[in-house]
Design an enzyme around this catalytic site. Structure first.
Site, PDB file in Angstrom:
ATOM      1  N   ASN A   8       0.960  -1.140   0.026  1.00 23.54           N
ATOM      2  CA  ASN A   8      -0.057   0.144   0.048  1.00 23.54           C
ATOM      3  C   ASN A   8       0.838   1.440   0.011  1.00 23.54           C
ATOM      4  O   ASN A   8       1.536   1.796   0.961  1.00 23.54           O
ATOM      5  CB  ASN A   8      -0.740   0.058   1.124  1.00 23.54           C
ATOM      6  CG  ASN A   8      -1.859   1.261   1.324  1.00 23.54           C
ATOM      7  OD1 ASN A   8      -1.767   1.911   0.317  1.00 23.54           O
ATOM      8  ND2 ASN A   8      -2.148   1.525   2.315  1.00 23.54           N
ATOM      9  N   TRP A   9       1.074   1.714  -0.976  1.00 29.92           N
ATOM     10  CA  TRP A   9       1.882   2.992  -1.149  1.00 29.92           C
ATOM     11  C   TRP A   9       1.403   4.199  -0.819  1.00 29.92           C
ATOM     12  O   TRP A   9       2.174   5.395  -0.550  1.00 29.92           O
ATOM     13  CB  TRP A   9       2.335   3.124  -2.684  1.00 29.92           C
ATOM     14  CG  TRP A   9       3.339   2.182  -3.435  1.00 29.92           C
ATOM     15  CD1 TRP A   9       3.421   0.896  -2.729  1.00 29.92           C
ATOM     16  CD2 TRP A   9       3.740   2.259  -4.628  1.00 29.92           C
ATOM     17  NE1 TRP A   9       4.447   0.249  -4.041  1.00 29.92           N
ATOM     18  CE2 TRP A   9       4.242   0.973  -5.037  1.00 29.92           C
ATOM     19  CE3 TRP A   9       3.433   3.241  -5.820  1.00 29.92           C
ATOM     20  CZ2 TRP A   9       5.132   0.688  -6.201  1.00 29.92           C
ATOM     21  CZ3 TRP A   9       4.297   2.744  -6.691  1.00 29.92           C
ATOM     22  CH2 TRP A   9       4.955   1.457  -7.346  1.00 29.92           C
ATOM     23  N   HIS A  94      -9.941   1.294   4.372  1.00 28.26           N
ATOM     24  CA  HIS A  94      -8.654   1.330   5.264  1.00 28.26           C
ATOM     25  C   HIS A  94      -8.911   2.369   6.634  1.00 28.26           C
ATOM     26  O   HIS A  94      -9.538   3.246   6.478  1.00 28.26           O
ATOM     27  CB  HIS A  94      -7.528   1.860   4.359  1.00 28.26           C
ATOM     28  CG  HIS A  94      -6.259   1.743   4.841  1.00 28.26           C
ATOM     29  ND1 HIS A  94      -5.885   3.024   5.645  1.00 28.26           N
ATOM     30  CD2 HIS A  94      -5.226   0.920   4.920  1.00 28.26           C
ATOM     31  CE1 HIS A  94      -4.601   2.542   6.140  1.00 28.26           C
ATOM     32  NE2 HIS A  94      -4.085   1.462   5.713  1.00 28.26           N
ATOM     33  N   GLU A 168      -6.156  -4.426  10.411  1.00 26.02           N
ATOM     34  CA  GLU A 168      -5.091  -3.247  10.663  1.00 26.02           C
ATOM     35  C   GLU A 168      -5.739  -2.152  11.562  1.00 26.02           C
ATOM     36  O   GLU A 168      -6.168  -1.344  11.092  1.00 26.02           O
ATOM     37  CB  GLU A 168      -4.753  -2.622   9.236  1.00 26.02           C
ATOM     38  CG  GLU A 168      -5.864  -2.653   8.269  1.00 26.02           C
ATOM     39  CD  GLU A 168      -5.953  -1.085   7.922  1.00 26.02           C
ATOM     40  OE1 GLU A 168      -5.123  -0.260   7.761  1.00 26.02           O
ATOM     41  OE2 GLU A 168      -7.200  -0.769   7.796  1.00 26.02           O
ATOM     42  N   SER A 213       2.667  -1.324  10.519  1.00 27.20           N
ATOM     43  CA  SER A 213       4.037  -1.474  10.852  1.00 27.20           C
ATOM     44  C   SER A 213       4.839  -2.596  10.684  1.00 27.20           C
ATOM     45  O   SER A 213       5.708  -3.032  11.432  1.00 27.20           O
ATOM     46  CB  SER A 213       4.092  -1.024  12.502  1.00 27.20           C
ATOM     47  OG  SER A 213       3.645   0.195  12.739  1.00 27.20           O
TER      48      SER A 213
HETATM   49  P1  PGA Z   1       2.471   0.965   7.988  1.00 23.44           P
HETATM   50  O1  PGA Z   1       1.048   1.072   7.070  1.00 23.44           O
HETATM   51  O2  PGA Z   1       3.212  -0.454   7.509  1.00 23.44           O
HETATM   52  O3  PGA Z   1       3.238   2.449   7.386  1.00 23.44           O
HETATM   53  O4  PGA Z   1       2.262   0.933   9.392  1.00 23.44           O
HETATM   54  C1  PGA Z   1       0.025  -0.155   7.379  1.00 23.44           C
HETATM   55  C2  PGA Z   1      -1.288   0.043   6.929  1.00 23.44           C
HETATM   56  O5  PGA Z   1      -1.499   0.999   6.173  1.00 23.44           O
HETATM   57  O6  PGA Z   1      -1.985  -0.831   7.204  1.00 23.44           O
END
Ligand code: PGA
Length: 253
Positions: A8-9, A94, A168, A213
């Site tokens: 996910n950019w 999201h 998430e 993360s």
């Molecule tokens: P991140 O983003 O890996 O930068 O924490 C994760 C996400 O968008 O679920």
């Protein structure tokens, strides 16, 4: 398959030139990472140009689209347009869309419509769920259950296998570390149980991913112990050298 990785950019990079370079690095890393299925979710404005003429193993997602099929939605893109630009997946709901820092994000009903609109446009929705914070009261289980209930409301039993769930929670995104893999395992069991309550045994086969993360140091542990089929990766997917190390760490695990 070793794992499904959604890159996910978010709202980066700033230029198409950089997006092309990042995609080239991702392609190379994906080709070397046997058994890892990579889905790239670039900013929509880069999607068509990146996917044009590409015949490799990577597939594409949009990070969002509008649920409507009529046209009076200035600034939005439709799932049909996403499909036409070669997206086969779409992130839906999201955490950063549900809970933008400015407030007033996407509500569960909107997410529900988007899941249905994605399926109608022959796009696989990656339905994102997760609480904003954890209080220790166990309330987050009810919160996630409700997001699943509403988000999947229009999904028929025969379409359930075309949906992917990502857990998430907002509190694990953009942090130094992901959540504990054993806690994710517990959540994965809970998600499956919640879906089985409405769909019966078919719910047991639902694909569950974790996002928040993840990087090359933490991906193998989460895949091994988190009871997940894959990972949604933000920061570590939007940098060529990070994504190379990330995919290698999974392929070599
Ligand atoms: P991140 O983003 O890996 O930068 O924490 C994760 C996400 O968008 O679920």
């Amino acid at each position: 398959m070793k794992a499904l990785i959604v890159a996910n950019w978010k709202m980066q990079p700033a230029t198409f030139r950089e997006a092309r370079a990042l995609f080239d690095a991702t392609k190379k890393a994906a080709d070397a990472a046997r058994g890892v299925q990579v889905i790239v979710a670039p900013p929509a404005i880069f999607l068509r140009e990146l996917s044009k003429g590409y015949r490799g193993r990577i597939t594409f997602a949009v990070q969002n689209a509008h649920s409507a099929t009529d046209t009076a939605h200035t600034g939005e893109i439709s799932f049909a347009q996403a499909r036409d630009a070669r997206a086969t997946y779409a992130l839906v709901g999201h955490a950063e869309r549900r809970h933008p820092p400015t407030g007033g994000g996407e509500i569960d009903e909107e997410v529900r419509k988007k899941v249905a609109a994605a399926l109608a446009a022959d796009i696989i929705p990656i339905l994102c769920v997760g609480e904003v914070e954890r209080t220790g009261s166990g309330e987050h289980f009810n919160f996630v259950k409700e997001q699943l209930r509403v988000g999947l409301k229009d999904v028929s039993p025969s379409n359930l296998k075309r949906v992917i769930i990502t857990y998430e929670p907002l509190w694990t995104i953009g942090q130094p570390r992901p959540m504990d893999a054993r806690e994710m395992h517990e959540m994965a069991i809970f998600i499956r149980k919640s879906i089985v309550e409405s769909y019966g045994q078919a719910g047991m086969d639902i694909k569950i991913l974790y996002g928040g993360s993840i990087n090359e140091a933490t991906a193998p542990d989460m895949l091994k112990n988190g009871d997940v089929k894959g990972l949604l990766v933000g920061r570590a997917s939007a940098d060529g050298s990070h994504v190379t190390r990330l995919l290698a760490s999974i392929a070599n695990a």
